[in-house]
Design a protein around this motif. Structure first.
Motif, PDB file in Angstrom:
ATOM      1  N   VAL A  56       0.871  -1.177   0.000  1.00 31.21           N
ATOM      2  CA  VAL A  56       0.000   0.000   0.000  1.00 31.21           C
ATOM      3  C   VAL A  56       0.907   1.226   0.000  1.00 31.21           C
ATOM      4  CG1 VAL A  56      -1.740   1.291   1.265  1.00 31.21           C
ATOM      5  CG2 VAL A  56      -1.819  -1.203   1.248  1.00 31.21           C
ATOM      6  N   ARG A  57       0.770   2.061  -1.034  1.00 34.47           N
ATOM      7  CA  ARG A  57       1.569   3.288  -1.124  1.00 34.47           C
ATOM      8  C   ARG A  57       0.700   4.468  -0.761  1.00 34.47           C
ATOM      9  NH1 ARG A  57       5.496   3.438  -6.142  1.00 34.47           N
ATOM     10  NH2 ARG A  57       6.185   5.263  -4.993  1.00 34.47           N
ATOM     11  N   VAL A  58       1.262   5.387   0.007  1.00 32.58           N
ATOM     12  CA  VAL A  58       0.552   6.598   0.420  1.00 32.58           C
ATOM     13  C   VAL A  58       1.365   7.785  -0.082  1.00 32.58           C
ATOM     14  CG1 VAL A  58      -0.403   7.878   2.359  1.00 32.58           C
ATOM     15  CG2 VAL A  58      -0.271   5.381   2.471  1.00 32.58           C
ATOM     16  N   ILE A  59       0.705   8.631  -0.902  1.00 35.76           N
ATOM     17  CA  ILE A  59       1.399   9.782  -1.489  1.00 35.76           C
ATOM     18  C   ILE A  59       0.577  11.049  -1.284  1.00 35.76           C
ATOM     19  CG2 ILE A  59       2.590   8.394  -3.229  1.00 35.76           C
ATOM     20  CD1 ILE A  59       0.571   9.430  -5.275  1.00 35.76           C
ATOM     21  N   ARG A  60       1.259  12.186  -1.265  1.00 34.04           N
ATOM     22  CA  ARG A  60       0.608  13.496  -1.179  1.00 34.04           C
ATOM     23  C   ARG A  60       0.857  14.227  -2.494  1.00 34.04           C
ATOM     24  NH1 ARG A  60       2.579  15.594   3.349  1.00 34.04           N
ATOM     25  NH2 ARG A  60       0.751  14.984   4.514  1.00 34.04           N
ATOM     26  N   VAL A  61      -0.185  14.817  -3.039  1.00 27.70           N
ATOM     27  CA  VAL A  61      -0.098  15.544  -4.306  1.00 27.70           C
ATOM     28  C   VAL A  61       0.519  16.914  -4.040  1.00 27.70           C
ATOM     29  CG1 VAL A  61      -1.404  16.488  -6.233  1.00 27.70           C
ATOM     30  CG2 VAL A  61      -2.161  14.352  -5.154  1.00 27.70           C
ATOM     31  N   LEU A  62       1.638  17.214  -4.706  1.00 31.14           N
ATOM     32  CA  LEU A  62       2.304  18.507  -4.547  1.00 31.14           C
ATOM     33  C   LEU A  62       1.928  19.476  -5.657  1.00 31.14           C
ATOM     34  CD1 LEU A  62       5.877  17.315  -3.514  1.00 31.14           C
ATOM     35  CD2 LEU A  62       3.991  18.063  -2.037  1.00 31.14           C
ATOM     36  N   CYS A  63       1.699  18.964  -6.858  1.00 32.24           N
ATOM     37  CA  CYS A  63       1.250  19.787  -7.982  1.00 32.24           C
ATOM     38  C   CYS A  63       0.575  18.880  -9.000  1.00 32.24           C
ATOM     39  CB  CYS A  63       2.409  20.557  -8.616  1.00 32.24           C
ATOM     40  SG  CYS A  63       3.585  19.519  -9.483  1.00 32.24           S
ATOM     41  N   LEU A  64      -0.181  19.486  -9.890  1.00 37.63           N
ATOM     42  CA  LEU A  64      -0.876  18.734 -10.927  1.00 37.63           C
ATOM     43  C   LEU A  64      -0.098  18.885 -12.230  1.00 37.63           C
ATOM     44  CD1 LEU A  64      -4.532  19.744 -10.061  1.00 37.63           C
ATOM     45  CD2 LEU A  64      -3.300  17.681  -9.397  1.00 37.63           C
ATOM     46  N   PRO A  65       0.531  17.803 -12.694  1.00 38.55           N
ATOM     47  CA  PRO A  65       1.341  17.907 -13.906  1.00 38.55           C
ATOM     48  C   PRO A  65       0.479  18.153 -15.143  1.00 38.55           C
ATOM     49  CG  PRO A  65       1.188  15.629 -13.190  1.00 38.55           C
ATOM     50  CD  PRO A  65       0.522  16.460 -12.135  1.00 38.55           C
ATOM     51  N   ALA A  66       1.038  18.861 -16.104  1.00 40.05           N
ATOM     52  CA  ALA A  66       0.323  19.166 -17.342  1.00 40.05           C
ATOM     53  C   ALA A  66       0.528  18.085 -18.391  1.00 40.05           C
ATOM     54  CB  ALA A  66       0.803  20.504 -17.886  1.00 40.05           C
ATOM     55  N   ARG A  67       1.527  17.223 -18.172  1.00 36.01           N
ATOM     56  CA  ARG A  67       1.832  16.179 -19.141  1.00 36.01           C
ATOM     57  C   ARG A  67       2.522  15.014 -18.454  1.00 36.01           C
ATOM     58  NH1 ARG A  67       7.393  16.790 -21.754  1.00 36.01           N
ATOM     59  NH2 ARG A  67       8.596  17.804 -20.119  1.00 36.01           N
ATOM     60  N   ARG A  68       2.689  13.924 -19.204  1.00 32.71           N
ATOM     61  CA  ARG A  68       3.460  12.782 -18.718  1.00 32.71           C
ATOM     62  C   ARG A  68       4.898  13.015 -19.181  1.00 32.71           C
ATOM     63  NH1 ARG A  68       2.876   7.116 -17.290  1.00 32.71           N
ATOM     64  NH2 ARG A  68       4.548   5.904 -18.201  1.00 32.71           N
ATOM     65  N   GLY A  69       5.653  13.628 -18.333  1.00 35.40           N
ATOM     66  CA  GLY A  69       7.022  13.985 -18.679  1.00 35.40           C
ATOM     67  C   GLY A  69       8.006  12.915 -18.246  1.00 35.40           C
ATOM     68  N   PRO A  70       9.281  13.252 -18.234  1.00 38.28           N
ATOM     69  CA  PRO A  70      10.308  12.304 -17.800  1.00 38.28           C
ATOM     70  C   PRO A  70      10.152  11.983 -16.309  1.00 38.28           C
ATOM     71  CG  PRO A  70      11.263  14.455 -18.264  1.00 38.28           C
ATOM     72  CD  PRO A  70       9.834  14.527 -18.671  1.00 38.28           C
ATOM     73  N   PRO A  71      10.725  10.855 -15.880  1.00 44.40           N
ATOM     74  CA  PRO A  71      10.582  10.452 -14.471  1.00 44.40           C
ATOM     75  C   PRO A  71      11.001  11.515 -13.462  1.00 44.40           C
ATOM     76  CG  PRO A  71      11.494   8.650 -15.745  1.00 44.40           C
ATOM     77  CD  PRO A  71      11.433   9.845 -16.660  1.00 44.40           C
ATOM     78  N   ALA A  72      12.059  12.245 -13.735  1.00 48.94           N
ATOM     79  CA  ALA A  72      12.514  13.284 -12.798  1.00 48.94           C
ATOM     80  C   ALA A  72      11.439  14.357 -12.624  1.00 48.94           C
ATOM     81  CB  ALA A  72      13.820  13.898 -13.285  1.00 48.94           C
ATOM     82  N   GLU A  73      10.787  14.721 -13.707  1.00 52.98           N
ATOM     83  CA  GLU A  73       9.711  15.715 -13.647  1.00 52.98           C
ATOM     84  C   GLU A  73       8.488  15.142 -12.920  1.00 52.98           C
ATOM     85  OE1 GLU A  73       6.758  17.523 -16.970  1.00 52.98           O
ATOM     86  OE2 GLU A  73       8.904  17.737 -17.392  1.00 52.98           O
ATOM     87  N   ALA A  74       8.185  13.877 -13.144  1.00 57.84           N
ATOM     88  CA  ALA A  74       7.033  13.230 -12.514  1.00 57.84           C
ATOM     89  C   ALA A  74       7.199  13.161 -10.998  1.00 57.84           C
ATOM     90  CB  ALA A  74       6.831  11.830 -13.084  1.00 57.84           C
ATOM     91  N   ARG A  75       8.419  12.906 -10.524  1.00 59.12           N
ATOM     92  CA  ARG A  75       8.666  12.800  -9.074  1.00 59.12           C
ATOM     93  C   ARG A  75       8.432  14.118  -8.340  1.00 59.12           C
ATOM     94  NH1 ARG A  75      12.644   9.141 -10.828  1.00 59.12           N
ATOM     95  NH2 ARG A  75      14.183  10.788 -11.016  1.00 59.12           N
ATOM     96  N   LEU A  76       8.479  15.237  -9.036  1.00 55.11           N
ATOM     97  CA  LEU A  76       8.251  16.536  -8.407  1.00 55.11           C
ATOM     98  C   LEU A  76       6.772  16.791  -8.112  1.00 55.11           C
ATOM     99  CD1 LEU A  76      10.660  18.712 -10.570  1.00 55.11           C
ATOM    100  CD2 LEU A  76      11.075  17.770  -8.283  1.00 55.11           C
ATOM    101  N   ALA A  77       5.884  15.990  -8.691  1.00 55.06           N
ATOM    102  CA  ALA A  77       4.441  16.209  -8.543  1.00 55.06           C
ATOM    103  C   ALA A  77       3.870  15.576  -7.279  1.00 55.06           C
ATOM    104  CB  ALA A  77       3.704  15.674  -9.761  1.00 55.06           C
ATOM    105  N   PHE A  78       4.631  14.711  -6.611  1.00 51.81           N
ATOM    106  CA  PHE A  78       4.113  14.050  -5.410  1.00 51.81           C
ATOM    107  C   PHE A  78       5.247  13.751  -4.441  1.00 51.81           C
ATOM    108  CE2 PHE A  78       5.519  10.557  -8.009  1.00 51.81           C
ATOM    109  CZ  PHE A  78       5.931   9.578  -7.127  1.00 51.81           C
TER     110      PHE A  78
END
Length: 94
Positions: A56-78
Motif C-alpha cells: 500500500v503506497r501513500v502519497i501526497r499531491v504537490l502539484c498537478l502535472p500538465a503532461r506525462r514527462g520524464p521520471p525526474a519531472e514526474a517525481r516533483l508532482a508528489f
C-alpha cells in the motif's frame, strides 16, 4: 484532475487503462474516502492511498502535472508519505 490521469502522468501506472482497472477494484482512497470511479478529482494537497506492486503506497499531491514527462519531472508532482503493510496481509519486514 482525474485520478486515473494523475497516476498515469506521475508514472506510478503505465497506462490510463491500467489505472482505471486498479481504481475499479475499489481499494484506492483519496483523503480517506474510497474512490468509486476513475473520474474522481485530485487536488493539490490530496493524500492518495493505493495498493501497488504488493504494498500500500501513500502519497501526497504537490502539484498537478500538465503532461506525462520524464521520471525526474514526474517525481516533483508528489511526495511519498509512507508505505503501508503488504497487501496480502503478511507482516512487514523488521
Amino acid at each position: 484532475m482525474r485520478i486515473d490521469r494523475f497516476l498515469f502522468f506521475i508514472r506510478l501506472i503505465k497506462s490510463r487503462t491500467q489505472a482505471q482497472a486498479l481504481l475499479a477494484e475499489g481499494r484506492t482512497r483519496i483523503d480517506g474516502k474510497r474512490v468509486d470511479k476513475p473520474s474522481e478529482e485530485v487536488a493539490v494537497g490530496s493524500v492518495i492511498a493505493l495498493p501497488l506492486r504488493g504494498r500500500v503506497r501513500v502519497i501526497r499531491v504537490l502539484c498537478l502535472p500538465a503532461r506525462r514527462g520524464p521520471p525526474a519531472e514526474a517525481r516533483l508532482a508528489f511526495e511519498e508519505i509512507g508505505e503501508g503493510p503488504p497487501v496480502d496481509g503478511t507482516p512487514a519486514p523488521q
